[in-house]
Design a protein around this motif. Structure first.
Motif, PDB file in Angstrom:
ATOM      1  N   THR A 266     -11.793   3.142   8.385  1.00  0.00           N
ATOM      2  CA  THR A 266     -11.506   4.576   8.225  1.00  0.00           C
ATOM      3  C   THR A 266     -10.569   4.771   7.029  1.00  0.00           C
ATOM      4  O   THR A 266     -10.001   3.803   6.501  1.00  0.00           O
ATOM      5  CB  THR A 266     -10.813   5.125   9.483  1.00  0.00           C
ATOM      6  N   ALA A 267     -10.353   6.026   6.662  1.00  0.00           N
ATOM      7  CA  ALA A 267      -9.463   6.318   5.526  1.00  0.00           C
ATOM      8  C   ALA A 267      -8.049   5.804   5.806  1.00  0.00           C
ATOM      9  O   ALA A 267      -7.371   5.288   4.908  1.00  0.00           O
ATOM     10  CB  ALA A 267      -9.438   7.816   5.258  1.00  0.00           C
ATOM     11  N   ASP A 270      -7.943   2.200   5.103  1.00  0.00           N
ATOM     12  CA  ASP A 270      -7.966   1.978   3.646  1.00  0.00           C
ATOM     13  C   ASP A 270      -6.570   2.190   3.051  1.00  0.00           C
ATOM     14  O   ASP A 270      -6.093   1.377   2.248  1.00  0.00           O
ATOM     15  CB  ASP A 270      -8.924   2.972   2.971  1.00  0.00           C
ATOM     16  N   LEU A 271      -5.930   3.272   3.452  1.00  0.00           N
ATOM     17  CA  LEU A 271      -4.626   3.600   2.850  1.00  0.00           C
ATOM     18  C   LEU A 271      -3.568   2.577   3.257  1.00  0.00           C
ATOM     19  O   LEU A 271      -2.705   2.197   2.463  1.00  0.00           O
ATOM     20  CB  LEU A 271      -4.200   5.015   3.254  1.00  0.00           C
ATOM     21  N   TRP A 291     -12.886   3.685  -6.774  1.00  0.00           N
ATOM     22  CA  TRP A 291     -13.415   4.934  -6.216  1.00  0.00           C
ATOM     23  C   TRP A 291     -14.824   4.789  -5.647  1.00  0.00           C
ATOM     24  O   TRP A 291     -15.185   5.470  -4.684  1.00  0.00           O
ATOM     25  CB  TRP A 291     -13.348   6.069  -7.242  1.00  0.00           C
ATOM     26  N   LEU A 294     -14.127   3.403  -2.121  1.00  0.00           N
ATOM     27  CA  LEU A 294     -13.333   4.247  -1.220  1.00  0.00           C
ATOM     28  C   LEU A 294     -13.870   5.675  -1.132  1.00  0.00           C
ATOM     29  O   LEU A 294     -13.532   6.406  -0.198  1.00  0.00           O
ATOM     30  CB  LEU A 294     -11.885   4.325  -1.715  1.00  0.00           C
ATOM     31  N   LYS A 297     -12.273  10.882  -2.772  1.00  0.00           N
ATOM     32  CA  LYS A 297     -11.134  11.545  -2.122  1.00  0.00           C
ATOM     33  C   LYS A 297     -10.123  10.535  -1.587  1.00  0.00           C
ATOM     34  O   LYS A 297      -8.912  10.699  -1.763  1.00  0.00           O
ATOM     35  CB  LYS A 297     -11.637  12.474  -1.008  1.00  0.00           C
ATOM     36  N   THR A 298     -10.615   9.478  -0.940  1.00  0.00           N
ATOM     37  CA  THR A 298      -9.661   8.472  -0.442  1.00  0.00           C
ATOM     38  C   THR A 298      -9.043   7.720  -1.615  1.00  0.00           C
ATOM     39  O   THR A 298      -7.850   7.379  -1.590  1.00  0.00           O
ATOM     40  CB  THR A 298     -10.354   7.498   0.538  1.00  0.00           C
ATOM     41  N   THR A 301      -6.240   9.759  -2.932  1.00  0.00           N
ATOM     42  CA  THR A 301      -5.084   9.719  -2.028  1.00  0.00           C
ATOM     43  C   THR A 301      -4.370   8.368  -2.138  1.00  0.00           C
ATOM     44  O   THR A 301      -3.133   8.298  -2.096  1.00  0.00           O
ATOM     45  CB  THR A 301      -5.551   9.971  -0.569  1.00  0.00           C
ATOM     46  N   ALA A 302      -5.153   7.300  -2.310  1.00  0.00           N
ATOM     47  CA  ALA A 302      -4.564   5.949  -2.410  1.00  0.00           C
ATOM     48  C   ALA A 302      -3.622   5.836  -3.609  1.00  0.00           C
ATOM     49  O   ALA A 302      -2.730   4.979  -3.625  1.00  0.00           O
ATOM     50  CB  ALA A 302      -5.672   4.905  -2.505  1.00  0.00           C
TER      51      ALA A 302
END
Ligand code: V47
Length: 387
Positions: A266-267, A270-271, A291, A294, A297-298, A301-302
């Protein structure tokens, strides 16, 4: 903030190295924003708001691969199987020419471990790119591919790499590292180079003066302690050689492979991986939020969770798209810059070796032509239209 995280914060602010146990604490700490915030502080200390991207092209000239990794959707086991392909060097030249734009700085070449090709194929491929597209830095062949060449052609890593360098190899991508833990490798990728062999290839490359990247595939069957162990083994080699430029965590994609019953990360997973990596890998300068893997968008954010690089335009990625990635096939430079700027950060175009690239507007216009017309309905173009 918990006492354990406060102790880690203290170590980080004094520039002290984090331990295996610290890694585990970060992994299990319930407040992801605190872990991410700490990683972002480290990223700001190292790079300020500078966020790198590049203008590159991906080529996979063969997907025939004798090694049957369970997570892979790209490879076909034998020449002649449905969807198996091998480009001749002339085909590869044509393929690049159709996608190349003056001003592009890098070609990233990763292939299957094809048992039917001679070593001269790879030398000719590099020589062709060097001769016909002299502006492109060639980042090619993972540690696993170099090991495959060494076994198949009965040469040492040094002999293989020296010949590839002479033919034009400029640096190595980080793929094939997967997870170093023997328990996991035995189950998901038993046939190819093992952890020690992957590390030995990179050690040799660094000794010969090549810079390389490093990766970790997460989200299959590994345990948190195996992730921390993987990161510390990379840190250990980096202490020895200093040759890694960037760490790229790679999130498992579950479409079209034999691990399709596993849920993809999930995001939040990932983060956390990005943040923990930034904090543990104190000697690797850059952390990349790729990108394609991920999603835009994620990945964006990362950039606020420890990452300071988002990769490049890419132009025709196959490995993740065959495994179910819904990212566009390429992003224009303006789309990448916008993602970075909207995160409150400063986009800086780099070459493969992280030198800033200064270019004139003409080249920028070319950069936005990297997408083919039929791709113009994708999200990147929508982002651009609104910019
Ligand atoms: O080695 C394959 C991974 C890697 C899947 O060095 C998968 O700049 C997730 O290494 N789900 C290749 N991961 C890609 C790679 C890379 C990409 C971008 C930049 C750089 C760099 C390197 O992709 C493989 C493997 O670890 N992979 N299949 C999958 N289904």
């Amino acid at each position: 903030m918990s006492t354990a995280l406060a102790l880690i914060r203290k170590k980080v602010s004094k520039g002290e190295r984090l331990s295996f146990d610290d890694g585990m604490t970060l992994f299990h700490h319930e407040n992801l924003l605190e872990v991410g915030g700490l990683a972002h502080e480290v990223r700001l200390k190292l790079h300020g708001k500078t966020t790198y991207y590049n203008w590159n092209l991906h080529l996979n000239s063969t997907n025939v691969c004798k090694d049957d990794c369970m997570f892979c959707s790209f490879a076909r086991l034998e020449t002649g199987m449905p969807q198996a392909y091998t480009m001749s060097v002339a085909d590869a030249e044509k393929w690049i020419r159709e996608r190349y734009r003056p001003g592009m700085t890098e070609i990233h070449i990763v292939n299957g471990n094809n048992p039917d090709l001679e070593f001269t194929y790879y030398l000719d491929l590099l020589s062709m790119v060097r001769e016909k597209f002299p502006g492109l830095h060639i980042k090619a062949f993972t540690g696993v591919e170099i090991h495959h060449f060494a076994e198949l052609f009965d040469l040492s890593y040094e002999e293989i790499l020296t010949q590839l360098i002479d033919a034009g190899l400029g640096s190595m991508p980080g793929g094939g590292a997967e997870i170093f833990a023997e328990r996991v490798r035995k189950k998901i990728c038993r046939q190819k180079a093992n952890a020690d062999q992957w590390l030995a290839v990179h050690r040799t490359a660094h000794r010969l003066g090549l810079r390389s990247n490093c990766t970790m595939l997460y989200g299959t069957i590994e345990r948190p302690e195996e992730i921390v162990d993987h990161l510390l083994r990379l840190r250990e080699l980096q202490d020895e050689t200093g040759g890694f430029q960037v760490f790229i965590p790679l999130a498992f994609h579950n479409d079209g492979n034999r691990l399709k019953n596993l849920s993809a990360p999930t995001a939040v997973d990932d983060l956390r991986i990005v943040a923990v990596s930034r904090l543990l890998l104190d000697n690797i300068p850059h952390v990349k939020a790729y990108w394609v893997m991920l999603g835009e968008k994620t990945a964006q954010t990362a950039l606020l969770f420890g990452a300071n690089d988002i990769d490049g335009t890419v132009t025709e990625e196959k490995i993740y798209h065959m495994a179910g990635s819904r990212s566009p096939n390429a992003l224009p430079l303006s789309g990448i810059q916008r993602l970075i700027q909207r995160a409150g950060l400063d986009p800086v175009e780099r070459d493969t070796l992280y030198h800033p690239v200064v270019r004139k507007n003409v080249a920028r216009e070319n950069a936005d032509l990297t997408q083919k017309p039929e791709e113009s309905s994708n999200q990147a173009s929508l982002l651009d239209a609104r910019a």
